[in-house]
Structures are given as C-alpha cells and as structure tokens.
Design a protein around this motif. Structure first.
Motif, PDB file in Angstrom:
ATOM      1  N   TYR A  51       0.305   4.837 -12.718  1.00 35.94           N
ATOM      2  CA  TYR A  51       1.370   4.350 -11.851  1.00 35.94           C
ATOM      3  C   TYR A  51       1.123   2.891 -11.491  1.00 35.94           C
ATOM      4  O   TYR A  51       0.005   2.507 -11.122  1.00 35.94           O
ATOM      5  N   SER A  52       2.147   2.086 -11.625  1.00 37.63           N
ATOM      6  CA  SER A  52       2.151   0.697 -11.166  1.00 37.63           C
ATOM      7  C   SER A  52       3.595   0.338 -10.881  1.00 37.63           C
ATOM      8  O   SER A  52       4.405   0.247 -11.805  1.00 37.63           O
ATOM      9  N   GLY A  53       3.951   0.157  -9.600  1.00 37.40           N
ATOM     10  CA  GLY A  53       5.358   0.047  -9.245  1.00 37.40           C
ATOM     11  C   GLY A  53       5.766  -1.311  -8.711  1.00 37.40           C
ATOM     12  O   GLY A  53       4.961  -2.245  -8.614  1.00 37.40           O
ATOM     13  N   GLN A  54       7.040  -1.396  -8.356  1.00 34.03           N
ATOM     14  CA  GLN A  54       7.656  -2.603  -7.833  1.00 34.03           C
ATOM     15  C   GLN A  54       8.344  -2.276  -6.501  1.00 34.03           C
ATOM     16  O   GLN A  54       8.378  -1.122  -6.066  1.00 34.03           O
ATOM     17  N   ALA A  55       8.935  -3.286  -5.886  1.00 33.94           N
ATOM     18  CA  ALA A  55       9.652  -3.067  -4.626  1.00 33.94           C
ATOM     19  C   ALA A  55      10.751  -2.030  -4.794  1.00 33.94           C
ATOM     20  O   ALA A  55      11.003  -1.221  -3.886  1.00 33.94           O
ATOM     21  N   THR A  83       0.833  -1.201   0.000  1.00 34.49           N
ATOM     22  CA  THR A  83       0.000   0.000   0.000  1.00 34.49           C
ATOM     23  C   THR A  83       0.867   1.251   0.000  1.00 34.49           C
ATOM     24  O   THR A  83       0.604   2.202  -0.746  1.00 34.49           O
ATOM     25  N   LEU A  84       1.922   1.257   0.818  1.00 36.07           N
ATOM     26  CA  LEU A  84       2.822   2.404   0.842  1.00 36.07           C
ATOM     27  C   LEU A  84       3.543   2.557  -0.495  1.00 36.07           C
ATOM     28  O   LEU A  84       3.677   3.671  -1.007  1.00 36.07           O
ATOM     29  N   GLN A  85       4.027   1.452  -1.044  1.00 36.79           N
ATOM     30  CA  GLN A  85       4.727   1.523  -2.329  1.00 36.79           C
ATOM     31  C   GLN A  85       3.852   2.198  -3.375  1.00 36.79           C
ATOM     32  O   GLN A  85       4.295   3.097  -4.100  1.00 36.79           O
ATOM     33  N   THR A  86       2.583   1.794  -3.443  1.00 40.71           N
ATOM     34  CA  THR A  86       1.693   2.341  -4.464  1.00 40.71           C
ATOM     35  C   THR A  86       1.293   3.779  -4.150  1.00 40.71           C
ATOM     36  O   THR A  86       1.240   4.628  -5.045  1.00 40.71           O
ATOM     37  N   ALA A  87       1.022   4.059  -2.879  1.00 35.34           N
ATOM     38  CA  ALA A  87       0.646   5.428  -2.505  1.00 35.34           C
ATOM     39  C   ALA A  87       1.808   6.392  -2.726  1.00 35.34           C
ATOM     40  O   ALA A  87       1.638   7.466  -3.325  1.00 35.34           O
ATOM     41  N   TYR A  88       2.994   6.011  -2.262  1.00 36.62           N
ATOM     42  CA  TYR A  88       4.174   6.865  -2.423  1.00 36.62           C
ATOM     43  C   TYR A  88       4.485   7.074  -3.902  1.00 36.62           C
ATOM     44  O   TYR A  88       4.743   8.208  -4.340  1.00 36.62           O
ATOM     45  N   GLY A  89       4.456   6.005  -4.686  1.00 35.00           N
ATOM     46  CA  GLY A  89       4.748   6.137  -6.109  1.00 35.00           C
ATOM     47  C   GLY A  89       3.716   6.968  -6.845  1.00 35.00           C
ATOM     48  O   GLY A  89       4.059   7.736  -7.753  1.00 35.00           O
ATOM     49  N   SER A  90       2.455   6.824  -6.468  1.00 36.82           N
ATOM     50  CA  SER A  90       1.409   7.629  -7.114  1.00 36.82           C
ATOM     51  C   SER A  90       1.582   9.110  -6.816  1.00 36.82           C
ATOM     52  O   SER A  90       1.418   9.964  -7.699  1.00 36.82           O
ATOM     53  N   LEU A  91       1.919   9.431  -5.559  1.00 36.79           N
ATOM     54  CA  LEU A  91       2.079  10.829  -5.182  1.00 36.79           C
ATOM     55  C   LEU A  91       3.332  11.456  -5.776  1.00 36.79           C
ATOM     56  O   LEU A  91       3.334  12.652  -6.101  1.00 36.79           O
ATOM     57  N   THR A  92       4.387  10.669  -5.935  1.00 40.71           N
ATOM     58  CA  THR A  92       5.657  11.211  -6.433  1.00 40.71           C
ATOM     59  C   THR A  92       5.779  11.056  -7.948  1.00 40.71           C
ATOM     60  O   THR A  92       5.713  12.031  -8.686  1.00 40.71           O
ATOM     61  N   THR A  93       5.926   9.838  -8.408  1.00 40.22           N
ATOM     62  CA  THR A  93       6.080   9.591  -9.846  1.00 40.22           C
ATOM     63  C   THR A  93       4.822   9.954 -10.624  1.00 40.22           C
ATOM     64  O   THR A  93       4.894  10.585 -11.679  1.00 40.22           O
TER      65      THR A  93
END
Length: 332
Positions: free
Chosen positions: A273-277, A135-145
């Motif tokens: 956005y769709s991220g990885q570790a 959840t953090l990975q996706t939230a952080y990536g959505s807000l930044t990238t």
C-alpha cells in the motif's frame, strides 16, 4: 479574491539544496503564488515523515533542488484564485509530489493542486491536527485497501512503535480487533501495552510468539520494518490471511534472490500500500479528528519543533529519539 491576512512577500521555509543534512537550511523565500487549479494554504502545522529522511539522505526518487521539504501540511485556505475554497477553511494536504516535484509543507505557506486538499472542521490544537493527515491516510489505506481488515479479526503490526504503527494499532483497536505489535526495546513494549496492544519483543523473528497466541496465525500483518522481517511476518500469518508491505523502516528496499514459492506460505496473500490524498475520504479524516477530540481515540504521541529547529528534528527522526509523530510549527 482577497487573501486571508494578506501575507508578506517572503516567508520562512526549510530548503534542501542537495542531499545531506548539512544542505538543509531555514531561509526566507518568496511566498508562492497559486497557478490555475492550485490553492495556497497558510500552514499551521506539518507532520514529519520517513519520506523526508529519504530525501535528506539522497534515497528519494523524483527530487529536484533546491526544494522545500514536506509531503504534508495542515492549516487554512489562504487563497483560491478561482474562489472554490473560501479563505479560512481548515484544510490538509499531502503527497502528489509535495516536497519532491514541487515545494512542500515545511514552510509558512504552501501551494498545491486543489484536488489534493481535504477540508474539515476541528477545535483540536494545530499540533494534534498536524500529526494526523499522512499517517491516517497510510494507516486507513493499509487497513482497508491493503489488508481488508474486518472488526474482530487479529492484526500484527511489525514496527509497532513507529508513528504509523501506533496509529494503525489505534484504528484497529477502535474496530474491535485484537492487535499484536513489535518493538526491539523494553520501553517500546511498555508503551504498546499501555495502549491496549499485546506487545511482542522483536529480535528478528516473532512468528513463533504469534502462534503461541494464535496457533493458526493472525488474520493480517502490517509490515513496516521491511525486507529483513517480511519472511517471518509471512510465517506468522494464517491461511487466507494477508501481509501488507507498507513501510521500510530498515531502509532495505529490495529482496535478493526472491523465490515466491519458498517465501510465501500456502494460501497467504502478500500486498502493498502506498496512497495519495485522494485515498483518504474526507469523512474518515473528520471522524478520526472528532474521535480524538472526544477522547475516544488515542491516536499518537506528538513531539513539536519550531521551524527554526528543523535540522535537529530531522536528526531526532533519523535516530529514533522520540516515539510517535514529529510535528513542525512554522509560526512558533
């Protein structure tokens, strides 16, 4: 190298043998052995995600069967054959094919490539830690990238009472942003308000409500509902603002007869956005865990299930019975 409390030859895991909830069973399987470049984690908690719902319902790509589900896991390093990670180090892992191309985190042990392991140190309960990684990975990536959100800007979260919606709103509030978020239900609106978010009732169109607060539109929109609300989300966005398409709670995957010049207002940006570790910095994971532990960040409500109740957990996730993050405890 010796393992951490050398495991037995078998473990409990939730195995999907074919699409369909009737094909998901908790059973004993061999404890996995890491190949070169991989490590084994003892799983203390695992978050449950929409991705596993897509796997169970046959909507996920890249699946092979039988498969242990789970795109994330939290626990401790149990075995690194090459000795780069010491036994007992706290660690999380996510994505990279977990639960689809290879066995995932709905188990007592999981093996993953070392490069998708993020280490940390925290005194939080495992059920809280287990709610954070993906959840953090996706939230952080959505807000930044995805959105490049800046402190003090305005954000609309479409699908605000989902786990990802609540987490993203919490991070944005922590940045000093003004956050609006949507829900279709009165209880959801009350929850959003209690967390410092401006709640908006979502009957399918909220752009007019948004512009009552921000006549020029908001700076950023996180789209988690998907195709059915995307056009309205674009209409709620300011010139030079951005809409990031991150989720598909509606299970609608494509846009029929998409005409960009008709759909996208002048000057509004549409990203995904769709991220990885590898997209989640270890420092950000550590920072968020410390903020949660200090009581400074209200990240997510957590609902726990023992591994034996995984089928019920999947049914509850599909029905939207709980608000927040569902977390499995494989040793409960």
């Amino acid at each position: 190298m010796e393992t951490l409390n050398a495991p037995a030859a078998t473990m409990c895991a939730a195995v999907l043998t074919a699409p369909g909830i009737e094909n998901l069973h908790v059973t004993e399987v061999p404890v996995p052995q890491p190949r070169p470049g991989w490590v084994r984690l003892k799983v203390m908690a695992f978050g449950m995600n929409r991705s596993e719902y897509h796997s169970v319902t046959g909507q996920a790509g890249g699946m092979s069967y039988p498969r242990v589900l789970g795109i994330e896991a939290s626990g401790v390093v149990d075995l690194d054959p090459e000795g780069q990670l010491a036994p007992g180090i706290q660690a999380v892992t996510m994505m990279g094919g977990m639960g689809r191309a290879f066995d995932g985190g709905y188990a007592q042990y999981v093996v993953v490539p070392r490069e998708q392991v993020i280490t940390f140190s925290s005194g939080l309960p495992w059920e809280v830690i287990g709610s954070v990684p993906e959840t953090l990975q996706t939230a952080y990536g959505s807000l930044t990238t995805g959105l490049n959100l800046q402190p003090g800007q305005s954000l609309l979260v479409r699908g605000g009472t989902s786990a990802l919606g609540l987490a993203t709103a919490a991070l944005a509030l922590d940045m000093g942003c003004t956050v609006y978020a949507t829900s279709r239900r009165e209880a959801g609106l009350e929850l959003l308000a209690s967390r410092g978010v401006v709640p908006l009732h979502d009957g399918g169109a909220v752009a007019e409500q948004v512009r009552r607060h921000h006549p020029d539109g908001v700076d950023a929109v996180l789209e988690l509902v998907g195709v059915p609300t995307l056009r309205d989300s674009l209409l709620a966005t300011a010139v030079h603002g951005t809409v990031c398409f991150t989720g598909m709670l509606s299970d609608a995957w494509t846009i029929k007869d998409f005409y960009p010049m008709d759909w996208i207002p002048n000057g509004v940006r549409l990203t995904t956005y769709s991220g990885q570790a590898s997209d989640l910095p270890g420092a950000e994971l550590q920072r968020v865990l410390e903020r949660i532990e200090a009581g400074a960040l209200d990240f997510l409500p957590v609902h726990t299930y023992p591994l034996a109740e995984i089928v019920q957990a999947q049914r509850d996730m599909a029905s939207g019975r709980h608000t927040g993050k569902l977390v499995g405890l494989p040793w409960a």
